[in-house]
Design a protein around this motif. Structure first.
Motif, short mmCIF file in Angstrom:
data_model
loop_
_atom_site.label_atom_id
_atom_site.label_comp_id
_atom_site.label_asym_id
_atom_site.label_seq_id
_atom_site.Cartn_x
_atom_site.Cartn_y
_atom_site.Cartn_z
N GLU A 229 0.83 -1.21 0.00
CA GLU A 229 0.00 0.00 0.00
C GLU A 229 0.86 1.25 0.00
O GLU A 229 0.57 2.23 -0.70
N GLN A 230 1.93 1.24 0.79
CA GLN A 230 2.83 2.39 0.83
C GLN A 230 3.52 2.59 -0.51
O GLN A 230 3.72 3.72 -0.95
N LYS A 231 3.90 1.50 -1.16
CA LYS A 231 4.61 1.61 -2.44
C LYS A 231 3.74 2.28 -3.50
O LYS A 231 4.23 3.00 -4.36
N THR A 232 2.42 2.04 -3.44
CA THR A 232 1.51 2.70 -4.37
C THR A 232 1.55 4.21 -4.18
O THR A 232 1.60 4.98 -5.15
N ILE A 233 1.55 4.63 -2.91
CA ILE A 233 1.61 6.06 -2.62
C ILE A 233 2.99 6.61 -2.97
O ILE A 233 3.12 7.71 -3.51
N ILE A 234 4.04 5.83 -2.69
CA ILE A 234 5.40 6.27 -3.00
C ILE A 234 5.57 6.47 -4.50
O ILE A 234 6.28 7.38 -4.94
N ASP A 235 4.89 5.65 -5.30
CA ASP A 235 4.94 5.84 -6.76
C ASP A 235 4.37 7.20 -7.14
O ASP A 235 4.86 7.86 -8.07
N LYS A 236 3.32 7.63 -6.44
CA LYS A 236 2.75 8.96 -6.71
C LYS A 236 3.77 10.05 -6.35
O LYS A 236 3.97 11.00 -7.10
N VAL A 237 4.42 9.88 -5.19
CA VAL A 237 5.43 10.84 -4.77
C VAL A 237 6.58 10.87 -5.76
O VAL A 237 7.10 11.93 -6.11
N THR A 238 6.97 9.68 -6.25
CA THR A 238 8.07 9.60 -7.22
C THR A 238 7.74 10.37 -8.49
O THR A 238 8.59 11.07 -9.05
N GLY A 239 6.50 10.26 -8.95
CA GLY A 239 6.08 11.01 -10.14
C GLY A 239 6.20 12.51 -9.92
O GLY A 239 6.71 13.24 -10.78
N VAL A 240 5.75 12.97 -8.75
CA VAL A 240 5.81 14.41 -8.45
C VAL A 240 7.26 14.87 -8.34
O VAL A 240 7.66 15.90 -8.92
N MET A 241 8.07 14.11 -7.60
CA MET A 241 9.46 14.52 -7.40
C MET A 241 10.26 14.46 -8.69
O MET A 241 11.15 15.29 -8.91
N SER A 242 9.97 13.50 -9.54
CA SER A 242 10.65 13.44 -10.84
C SER A 242 10.33 14.69 -11.65
O SER A 242 11.21 15.26 -12.32
N LEU A 243 9.07 15.11 -11.62
CA LEU A 243 8.67 16.33 -12.31
C LEU A 243 9.43 17.53 -11.76
O LEU A 243 10.03 18.31 -12.52
N LEU A 244 9.44 17.71 -10.43
CA LEU A 244 10.05 18.88 -9.82
C LEU A 244 11.56 18.90 -10.03
O LEU A 244 12.13 19.96 -10.34
N GLU A 245 12.20 17.75 -9.86
CA GLU A 245 13.67 17.72 -10.04
C GLU A 245 14.04 17.89 -11.51
O GLU A 245 15.00 18.59 -11.84
N GLY A 246 13.30 17.24 -12.40
CA GLY A 246 13.58 17.38 -13.82
C GLY A 246 13.36 18.79 -14.31
O GLY A 246 14.15 19.33 -15.10
N HIS A 247 12.29 19.42 -13.83
CA HIS A 247 11.99 20.81 -14.18
C HIS A 247 13.13 21.73 -13.73
O HIS A 247 13.58 22.61 -14.49
N ALA A 248 13.63 21.52 -12.51
CA ALA A 248 14.72 22.35 -12.01
C ALA A 248 16.00 22.13 -12.82
O ALA A 248 16.75 23.08 -13.08
N ASP A 249 16.25 20.89 -13.23
CA ASP A 249 17.44 20.63 -14.05
C ASP A 249 17.34 21.31 -15.41
O ASP A 249 18.32 21.84 -15.93
N VAL A 250 16.15 21.28 -16.01
CA VAL A 250 15.95 21.93 -17.30
C VAL A 250 16.17 23.44 -17.17
O VAL A 250 16.80 24.07 -18.03
N VAL A 251 15.69 24.02 -16.08
CA VAL A 251 15.87 25.46 -15.87
C VAL A 251 17.34 25.79 -15.69
O VAL A 251 17.86 26.73 -16.32
N MET A 252 18.04 25.03 -14.84
CA MET A 252 19.44 25.38 -14.56
C MET A 252 20.32 25.23 -15.80
O MET A 252 21.33 25.92 -15.93
N ASP A 253 19.93 24.35 -16.71
CA ASP A 253 20.70 24.20 -17.95
C ASP A 253 20.21 25.12 -19.06
O ASP A 253 20.92 25.39 -20.02
N GLY A 254 18.98 25.60 -18.94
CA GLY A 254 18.37 26.32 -20.05
C GLY A 254 18.37 27.82 -19.94
O GLY A 254 17.97 28.51 -20.89
#
Length: 344
Positions: A229-254
């Motif tokens: 059950e926790q892993k299902t929720i963690i997958d949601k968190v992973t999706g959000v954090m991947s978005l936020l970290e990837g967005h920040a990386d694109v900004v710092m390089d762009g």
């Protein structure tokens, strides 16, 4: 359950002081990082189209012990509901059990914080509570100096590059005010699913540690001790954090070579540095979930760039309109599916 003071002492001792710098050099680094954080605000706003008021979060330029103390304080807040659940079911521990157990867990946490305290360059803490502040931005000066020297890159470009990444996180949580509550709700769901029988939790988790140590699994400690059950929720968190970290990386390089002339060199050397680590370091990174963290940067950046290529920055910013528009973990790896769902 945890001797927090011991955790900070152990972590600070293991992390060490970092590279040798004179008092004058240290003052210059601190001033430049503070200035870089302030300079980053309009740059992030112009590049992303997201508006966040300036100076809504304090900028703390800290040493390694300072970062360790800040994160120990944060962990204490996050773990409080879990402690409450355990005590509600089992009752308060005996004085001896509490004294011994708290020192053991404090030392264990200290080892983890000590390892991370020597590596983290910066961090935006959206959950920090302070009157009139929306989180706080931490920049770890000795680690930034250590890495810029190791990479042999322009120190001024590198410091601004790091500031841009962390400032992007501040903008994400300030310009999108529901983001903090959304993540906090997900964390609350994870806590709500915590197994309150320590023996059952340990027996299940430890039975899988051998697979990690032998290289048969790339799971982190979080994976090992999480319920389905926790892993299902963690997958949601992973999706959000991947978005936020990837967005920040694109900004710092762009942001552009006009602001950071050596950005391509910095990115190439920084990426190469991640590959040149020893066996023990790789094992610790895997157990602490840092390999998954690196994947969040990489996969999230691929998602963000793919979305911007298709619908432009304004179309991509639909991701911040409401929680329903956030990408799932599977959509991070399949941007087309997110585009079809959100943009038809």
């Amino acid at each position: 359950m945890i001797d927090w003071d011991l955790a900070v002492r152990v972590g600070s001792r293991l992390a060490g002081d970092g590279p040798a710098v004179s008092r004058g050099e240290a003052s210059e680094v601190v001033a430049e990082l503070r200035g870089g954080a302030e300079k980053s605000t309009p740059l992030v706003r112009e590049f992303t189209g997201l508006y966040a008021e300036a100076r809504t979060a304090p900028v703390l330029v800290v040493d390694r012990p300072g970062w360790i103390q800040a994160n120990a304080d944060g962990f204490a807040t996050v773990i409080a509901p879990i402690v409450g659940k355990l005590q509600e079911k089992k009752g308060p521990p005996s004085a001896m059990a509490e004294a011994i157990g708290s020192r053991i867990t404090g030392a264990e946490l200290g080892v983890m914080l000590g390892f991370l305290g020597g590596k983290v360059l910066g961090q935006f803490d959206p959950f920090h509570q302070a009157e009139g502040a929306a989180g706080r931005l931490l920049l770890v000066a000795p680690n930034i100096v250590h890495v810029e020297r190791e990479l042999g890159v322009d120190e001024h470009d590198f410091r601004l590059w790091v500031c841009l990444h962390e400032e992007t996180h501040r903008v994400q949580f300030t310009a999108v005010p529901w983001m903090r509550d959304h993540l906090q709700d997900l964390m609350g769901e994870i806590v709500g699913q915590v197994e309150t029988d320590p023996s059952a939790l340990l027996s299940e988790g430890l039975s899988r540690v051998g697979s990690v140590l032998s290289g048969k699994s790339d799971a982190s400690l979080l994976d090992l001790f999480s319920t389905p059950e926790q892993k299902t929720i963690i997958d949601k968190v992973t999706g959000v954090m991947s978005l936020l970290e990837g967005h920040a990386d694109v900004v710092m390089d762009g942001v552009g070579p006009e602001v950071i002339p050596s950005v391509d060199q910095i990115r190439a050397r920084f990426t190469q540095r991640r590959k040149g680590i020893g066996t023990l370091d790789k094992l610790l990174r895997r157990l602490l979930g840092l390999d998954q963290k690196m994947a969040q940067y990489r996969d999230g950046a691929v998602f963000v760039r793919a979305a911007i290529d298709k619908v432009g920055m304004e179309g991509f910013n639909a991701v911040f309109a409401e929680p329903a528009n956030l990408p799932t973990k599977s959509e991070i790896h399949d941007p087309e599916s997110w585009l079809k769902r959100v943009h038809g």
